[in-house]
Write an enzyme that holds these catalytic residues in place. Structure first.
Site, short mmCIF file in Angstrom:
data_model
loop_
_atom_site.label_atom_id
_atom_site.label_comp_id
_atom_site.label_asym_id
_atom_site.label_seq_id
_atom_site.Cartn_x
_atom_site.Cartn_y
_atom_site.Cartn_z
N LYS A 119 0.87 -1.19 0.00
CA LYS A 119 0.00 0.00 0.00
C LYS A 119 0.90 1.22 0.00
O LYS A 119 2.04 1.15 0.44
CB LYS A 119 -0.86 0.02 1.27
CG LYS A 119 -2.07 0.90 1.17
CD LYS A 119 -3.11 0.24 0.31
CE LYS A 119 -4.50 0.71 0.58
NZ LYS A 119 -5.44 -0.38 0.34
N1 GLU Z 1 -7.32 -0.13 -2.89
C1 GLU Z 1 -8.08 -1.32 -3.06
C2 GLU Z 1 -8.04 -2.15 -1.78
O1 GLU Z 1 -7.80 -1.64 -0.71
C3 GLU Z 1 -7.69 -2.11 -4.29
C4 GLU Z 1 -6.27 -2.56 -4.35
C5 GLU Z 1 -5.87 -3.12 -5.72
O2 GLU Z 1 -6.70 -3.25 -6.58
O3 GLU Z 1 -4.68 -3.41 -5.85
O4 GLU Z 1 -8.31 -3.32 -1.79
#
Ligand code: GLU
Length: 433
Positions: A119
């Site tokens: 993240k």
């Molecule tokens: N931000 C989204 C999550 O927290 C999607 C992450 C992604 O598609 O890599 O799951």
């Protein structure tokens, strides 16, 4: 005496407030204890692999240079490349990103996709910048990350306050930094791109769609009629608005919604499509004319069947959990319930579908987008939706049976499913050297 008093005072200092990463550690510890996770694997998964912090300058519209701080935390890649979104928000800092990266590892493991967890984000309030400035901040951040991201290494995606346009800028910047002959085989460096630039149909609504598939299944399991259901939604961004809109055809009624602009209530129902249009124009739900404004506590106390938190973390906690008056909490956000909130909901008999299951639709369809790019394919919406349905419902069923087998709550059960898969791979592969 005086000296002693002084010492006591020091000892009575308020306890350090639990951080978001403390919450993840607590959830992880609970599941690891219950499943008797191998202590070696427990030690590995309790740490993030890499934590990248970058400071970078960007020239603003008025010619001034401003410095920004960006993060990318890579928690684990034993199942596949690091994967997870990028958020633009003032609250972004290392502890938060660490927690969110760790949740991504569990999410991919739980839903059985060959990806790891990461993240990132930038600590900014995007509302304070012009679109041109956001573009430049995004491009310079991508440049600063350099080789720390890559189509087979670490693949960002949208998250809070980021979208397909921002992914297109990341793609363009990343490709511009590569040798020309490698560009066309690197479009899978980000997912959640605009469809024309290599994105997947169905990705934009995917997280909300996953939430609704899960709610449908939960309703079926409980003999609960969605066409008579009422629901409330916190956060009317991508996840909240899509979940609300996709529940509408089931005949369920949205009676309250809340975001940074305030909270709204209408017992006769709020049209989610109309509210989504309003938010697109106005920026948030504040001032929406077809519902009355209510206070945060009133919103959280609203009697309804389903509550979908789809905003930020720690919204359901020791203070607010006692207010909840619903049958089901379907976690669209990451980490909306803290461990104290969890315990209170359990005591109140409120069911909860945990974030790593409930909001996994986004990363599942990101995986489909990544696959399509690698194979130079583009799937039809029906195919994306039916594959998403299959994957998320398989995970749901595994969590349900694990909760039964261990006589535990669904969050702990979801962790057990994810950790079992990770532990199996570590056992098979061993630890180098
Ligand atoms: N931000 C989204 C999550 O927290 C999607 C992450 C992604 O598609 O890599 O799951």
């Amino acid at each position: 005496m005086c000296a002693l008093q002084g010492t006591n005072k020091k000892e009575e200092r308020p306890r350090r407030r639990a951080t978001l990463y403390d919450n993840v550690s607590q959830q992880f510890g609970q599941a690891a204890d219950l499943m008797e996770l191998d202590p070696d694997i427990r030690r590995i998964l309790a740490k993030t692999a890499n934590e990248i912090v970058v400071h970078f300058p960007v020239k603003m519209d008025d010619g001034r240079v401003e410095m920004f701080t960006g993060y990318r935390v890579q928690h684990n890649n034993v199942l596949g490349p690091f994967k997870g979104g990028l958020r633009y928000h003032p609250s972004v800092e290392i502890d938060e990103v660490r927690a969110l990266a760790t949740w991504m590892t569990w999410k991919s493991a739980l839903t059985d996709i060959p990806l790891g967890g990461a993240k990132g984000g930038i600590q900014i309030d995007p509302l304070k910048y012009s679109p041109r400035e956001i573009e430049h901040i995004t491009r310079r951040f991508t440049f600063a990350l350099g080789d720390n991201i890559g189509p087979e290494y670490d693949i960002p995606a949208p998250d809070v306050n980021t979208n397909a346009q921002i992914m297109a800028w990341i793609l363009d910047t990343y490709l511009s930094m590569m040798p020309a002959h490698e560009r066309n085989r690197s479009t899978h460096v980000v997912t959640g791109k605009p469809v024309e630039s290599g994105g997947s149909v169905g990705r934009e609504k995917a997280t909300g769609q996953g939430v609704v598939y899960i709610i449908e299944r939960w309703a079926k399991d409980h003999g609960f009629l969605l066409n008579r259901a009422t629901y409330t939604v916190q956060g009317f961004g991508n996840v909240g608005s899509w979940a609300a809109r996709l529940l509408k055809p089931h005949g369920a009624k949205l009676i309250a919604a809340e975001d940074v602009g305030g909270a709204l209530f209408n017992e006769n129902g709020i049209d989610p499509d109309d509210l989504a249009n309003y938010v697109k124009k106005q920026g948030n739900v504040g001032g929406y004319p077809h519902a009355k404004a209510i206070a945060h506590e009133t919103f959280m106390s609203t009697k309804a069947d389903i509550f979908i938190p789809a905003a930020l973390e720690n919204q359901i906690n020791a203070e607010t959990a006692p207010w909840l008056n619903v049958k089901l909490v379907a976690e669209g956000a990451n980490g909306p319930t803290d461990p104290e909130g969890d315990a209170i909901l359990r005591r109140k008999g409120i069911e909860l579908i945990p974030d790593i299951l409930c909001n996994a639709g986004g990363v599942i369809v990101s995986y489909f987008e990544w696959l399509q790019n690698k194979r130079s394919e583009s799937w039809e919406l029906e195919e994306v939706d039916s594959r998403l349905h299959k994957k998320i419902i398989q995970a749901y069923e595994k969590v349900r049976s694990t909760a039964k087998a261990y006589e535990t709550d669904w969050r702990t059960a979801a962790y057990i499913v994810a950790l079992t898969r990770l532990a199996t791979v570590y056992k098979e592969r061993g630890i180098f050297p």
